[in-house]
Design a protein around this motif. Structure first.
Motif, PDB file in Angstrom:
ATOM      1  N   LYS A  45       0.851  -1.184   0.000  1.00 41.17           N
ATOM      2  CA  LYS A  45       0.000   0.000   0.000  1.00 41.17           C
ATOM      3  C   LYS A  45       0.887   1.234   0.000  1.00 41.17           C
ATOM      4  O   LYS A  45       1.794   1.368   0.825  1.00 41.17           O
ATOM      5  CB  LYS A  45      -0.910   0.011   1.229  1.00 41.17           C
ATOM      6  N   CYS A  46       0.629   2.130  -0.942  1.00 38.56           N
ATOM      7  CA  CYS A  46       1.374   3.381  -1.015  1.00 38.56           C
ATOM      8  C   CYS A  46       0.802   4.357   0.013  1.00 38.56           C
ATOM      9  O   CYS A  46      -0.395   4.644  -0.007  1.00 38.56           O
ATOM     10  CB  CYS A  46       1.267   3.954  -2.430  1.00 38.56           C
ATOM     11  N   GLY A  47       1.657   4.832   0.912  1.00 36.91           N
ATOM     12  CA  GLY A  47       1.208   5.775   1.925  1.00 36.91           C
ATOM     13  C   GLY A  47       0.783   5.087   3.209  1.00 36.91           C
ATOM     14  O   GLY A  47       0.645   3.864   3.275  1.00 36.91           O
ATOM     15  N   PRO A  48       0.568   5.879   4.262  1.00 33.34           N
ATOM     16  CA  PRO A  48       0.248   5.330   5.592  1.00 33.34           C
ATOM     17  C   PRO A  48      -1.221   4.974   5.730  1.00 33.34           C
ATOM     18  O   PRO A  48      -2.054   5.814   6.027  1.00 33.34           O
ATOM     19  CB  PRO A  48       0.635   6.483   6.525  1.00 33.34           C
ATOM     20  N   ASP A  49      -1.554   3.735   5.510  1.00 33.82           N
ATOM     21  CA  ASP A  49      -2.933   3.271   5.604  1.00 33.82           C
ATOM     22  C   ASP A  49      -2.926   1.913   6.291  1.00 33.82           C
ATOM     23  O   ASP A  49      -2.176   1.028   5.898  1.00 33.82           O
ATOM     24  CB  ASP A  49      -3.542   3.141   4.203  1.00 33.82           C
ATOM     25  N   PHE A  50      -3.756   1.744   7.325  1.00 31.51           N
ATOM     26  CA  PHE A  50      -3.759   0.461   8.029  1.00 31.51           C
ATOM     27  C   PHE A  50      -5.044  -0.326   7.796  1.00 31.51           C
ATOM     28  O   PHE A  50      -5.170  -1.454   8.270  1.00 31.51           O
ATOM     29  CB  PHE A  50      -3.536   0.664   9.536  1.00 31.51           C
ATOM     30  N   LEU A  51      -6.010   0.234   7.044  1.00 30.85           N
ATOM     31  CA  LEU A  51      -7.269  -0.463   6.799  1.00 30.85           C
ATOM     32  C   LEU A  51      -7.240  -1.273   5.502  1.00 30.85           C
ATOM     33  O   LEU A  51      -7.567  -2.458   5.494  1.00 30.85           O
ATOM     34  CB  LEU A  51      -8.426   0.535   6.771  1.00 30.85           C
ATOM     35  N   ASP A  52      -6.848  -0.633   4.405  1.00 27.90           N
ATOM     36  CA  ASP A  52      -6.791  -1.345   3.124  1.00 27.90           C
ATOM     37  C   ASP A  52      -5.921  -2.597   3.199  1.00 27.90           C
ATOM     38  O   ASP A  52      -6.278  -3.634   2.621  1.00 27.90           O
ATOM     39  CB  ASP A  52      -6.274  -0.422   2.021  1.00 27.90           C
ATOM     40  N   PRO A  53      -4.763  -2.551   3.890  1.00 28.82           N
ATOM     41  CA  PRO A  53      -3.936  -3.764   3.956  1.00 28.82           C
ATOM     42  C   PRO A  53      -4.628  -4.980   4.559  1.00 28.82           C
ATOM     43  O   PRO A  53      -4.252  -6.110   4.247  1.00 28.82           O
ATOM     44  CB  PRO A  53      -2.742  -3.319   4.816  1.00 28.82           C
ATOM     45  N   HIS A  54      -5.634  -4.779   5.429  1.00 34.79           N
ATOM     46  CA  HIS A  54      -6.378  -5.928   5.952  1.00 34.79           C
ATOM     47  C   HIS A  54      -7.008  -6.716   4.806  1.00 34.79           C
ATOM     48  O   HIS A  54      -6.979  -7.952   4.783  1.00 34.79           O
ATOM     49  CB  HIS A  54      -7.477  -5.458   6.912  1.00 34.79           C
ATOM     50  N   TRP A  55      -7.605  -6.001   3.861  1.00 36.34           N
ATOM     51  CA  TRP A  55      -8.248  -6.649   2.716  1.00 36.34           C
ATOM     52  C   TRP A  55      -7.212  -7.299   1.800  1.00 36.34           C
ATOM     53  O   TRP A  55      -7.403  -8.417   1.325  1.00 36.34           O
ATOM     54  CB  TRP A  55      -9.076  -5.625   1.936  1.00 36.34           C
ATOM     55  N   HIS A  56      -6.109  -6.602   1.583  1.00 38.89           N
ATOM     56  CA  HIS A  56      -5.094  -7.139   0.679  1.00 38.89           C
ATOM     57  C   HIS A  56      -4.410  -8.377   1.264  1.00 38.89           C
ATOM     58  O   HIS A  56      -4.047  -9.300   0.534  1.00 38.89           O
ATOM     59  CB  HIS A  56      -4.054  -6.058   0.371  1.00 38.89           C
ATOM     60  N   GLN A  57      -4.228  -8.396   2.574  1.00 35.23           N
ATOM     61  CA  GLN A  57      -3.639  -9.572   3.202  1.00 35.23           C
ATOM     62  C   GLN A  57      -4.574 -10.772   3.098  1.00 35.23           C
ATOM     63  O   GLN A  57      -4.139 -11.892   2.815  1.00 35.23           O
ATOM     64  CB  GLN A  57      -3.295  -9.287   4.662  1.00 35.23           C
ATOM     65  N   LEU A  58      -5.869 -10.535   3.317  1.00 37.50           N
ATOM     66  CA  LEU A  58      -6.831 -11.615   3.181  1.00 37.50           C
ATOM     67  C   LEU A  58      -6.884 -12.112   1.739  1.00 37.50           C
ATOM     68  O   LEU A  58      -6.974 -13.323   1.494  1.00 37.50           O
ATOM     69  CB  LEU A  58      -8.216 -11.128   3.614  1.00 37.50           C
ATOM     70  N   ALA A  59      -6.793 -11.201   0.784  1.00 40.29           N
ATOM     71  CA  ALA A  59      -6.876 -11.579  -0.626  1.00 40.29           C
ATOM     72  C   ALA A  59      -5.648 -12.341  -1.101  1.00 40.29           C
ATOM     73  O   ALA A  59      -5.752 -13.297  -1.871  1.00 40.29           O
ATOM     74  CB  ALA A  59      -7.067 -10.323  -1.481  1.00 40.29           C
ATOM     75  N   SER A  60      -4.473 -11.915  -0.644  1.00 41.25           N
ATOM     76  CA  SER A  60      -3.224 -12.494  -1.141  1.00 41.25           C
ATOM     77  C   SER A  60      -2.695 -13.632  -0.287  1.00 41.25           C
ATOM     78  O   SER A  60      -1.914 -14.462  -0.760  1.00 41.25           O
ATOM     79  CB  SER A  60      -2.148 -11.410  -1.238  1.00 41.25           C
TER      80      SER A  60
END
Length: 434
Positions: A45-60
């Motif tokens: 994830k580009c930039g400081p974001d801690f919510l979107d990575p939850h979805w990306h971790q589950l997806a990947s």
């Protein structure tokens, strides 16, 4: 020929002309689609974001890290990308805001590492203008690596044909992602979630975290299935090689000193909270405004924190963690609820964003990099010992985020990137005085 010190891997930076276009959904859908096909996918994830990575971790199925040329630094980005390229079949990087927004921007990251840009455009209310947007995104900055454009939230096959026909460069077309929604959320109260029928529902601080929805995996599969019908989704592992990037091995860096060796730092990270025996406590961000009843009912945690502070042990609280320490909170509906009361003062929620952007904080002669993002304000009589500033600027008396100190408590809305200054972090955690 690929240099022996490089790692080569297909990579895409998923960007858009603005926020809210569907970058997260497309990135997660791509990750889920190729993970289901047996590929090793790494998402950033580009930039400081801690919510979107939850979805990306589950997806990947793999950990997700941030890339930020200012906050985490170019060397850190290079190390993470090189390491991912050594083990992955595909690297995906979700951009932040619009492609050219911010300094540094997602476009800066794409150019620095040669990662092709996949532009996602919400085409729900346009036809021929779609082509103008795609042309502008591709050619606004000379030398920008480019993959193509994906139309999102498309209404029909005819609508998709109109969008495709508007492109100046037909090879840019990677397909149309039709509108996909779910009828209802399953078994979860997402509070003030916006677009409750959307695949990835939102609330005031961004997306609802993946672990809060019992049907998160089904949502990702629905998005992946929709993407599979597009030219982008039909690309094979061999097709993806057109976007292969050489990621050079990073330069050697000095070892970080063990400034907190022998000390135990407790980190609050679950809904229940617990506090084992420790030397320091870190209360990171969260949503205390959604859990006020549980927070005030957790008298054991409150007593433990009070005893911890009374013993002179360090407590570092940032954003939501700091909010929980105040005496009370006024919620968006005007009602007031008590909090733990370790800091004097009150918090007030508001509907408008209170602060957003990169920040730096001077602590004990060292500078921490980080960011701020919150919808509340606070009024406190606690001592303000420092203030944050924007990158390259000098702190001003009434600007930036306050760093409060009350006994052994340090608290701020500022979110710190700890690796940017281990010395400053050691100070906040009560390590050896500097």
């Amino acid at each position: 020929m690929t240099p022996p010190s490089s790692a080569r891997c297909p990579a895409l930076l998923v960007a858009a002309p603005a926020s809210g276009q569907g970058k997260t959904t497309v990135t997660a859908a791509l990750a889920r689609l190729h993970a289901r096909r047996g590929l090793q996918v790494r998402v950033f994830k580009c930039g400081p974001d801690f919510l979107d990575p939850h979805w990306h971790q589950l997806a990947s199925g793999a950990p997700v890290h941030q890339l930020d040329l200012w906050m985490t630094g170019e060397a850190d980005c290079a190390r993470r990308l090189h390491a991912a390229a050594q083990e992955a079949d595909l690297i995906l990087i979700e951009g932040v805001m619009g492609l050219f927004d911010g300094d540094p921007s997602a476009a800066d990251l794409a150019q620095r590492f040669g990662v092709p840009v996949l532009a996602v455009v919400d085409a729900s209310a346009m036809a021929g203008t779609f082509g103008a947007l795609a042309f502008g995104l591709r050619h606004y900055r000379p030398g920008l690596p480019w993959a193509g454009v994906l139309a999102n939230r498309v209404g029909s096959a005819r609508h998709a044909d109109m969008l495709q026909a508007g492109l100046r460069e037909p090879q840019d077309w990677l397909g149309a992602l039709m509108r996909v929604t779910l009828k209802a959320d399953v078994g979860v109260d997402v509070g003030a979630a916006r677009a409750a029928g959307a695949l990835l529902p939102e609330r005031h601080l961004g997306l609802v975290a993946a672990h809060e929805l019992l049907d998160s995996q089904q949502r990702l599969d629905a998005a992946a299935d929709a993407l599979a019908a597009t030219p982008l989704g039909q690309m094979t592992a061999q097709d993806l090689q057109r976007w292969a990037v050489d990621f050079p091995a990073p330069a050697h860096t000095a070892a970080v000193p063990a400034l907190l060796a022998g000390r135990t730092v407790a980190v609050a990270r679950d809904a229940a909270f617990c506090l084992p025996h420790c030397d320091a406590v870190w209360l990171p961000g969260g949503y205390p405004e959604l859990h006020t009843a549980q927070i005030v009912a957790n008298t054991g945690m409150q007593a433990s924190l009070c005893a911890h502070v009374a013993a002179g042990k360090a407590l570092w609280a940032e954003c939501g963690g700091m909010m929980a320490l105040f005496e009370s909170i006024t919620l968006a509906d005007g009602s007031t609820a008590p909090l733990w009361g370790l800091l004097p003062g009150q918090v007030t929620m508001q509907k408008r964003l209170a602060a957003l952007g990169p920040q730096q904080l001077a602590v004990a002669g060292h500078t921490l990099r980080g960011h701020t993002f919150h919808y509340s304000t606070c009024d406190s009589s606690a001592t303000v010992v420092a203030r944050t500033a924007r990158p390259g600027e000098v702190p001003a008396p009434d600007a930036g985020e306050a760093l409060y100190q009350q006994g052994s408590i340090h608290a701020s809305y500022f979110h710190a990137w700890f690796p940017s200054s281990p010395e400053a972090v050691a100070h906040l955690m009560g390590g050896v005085p500097l």
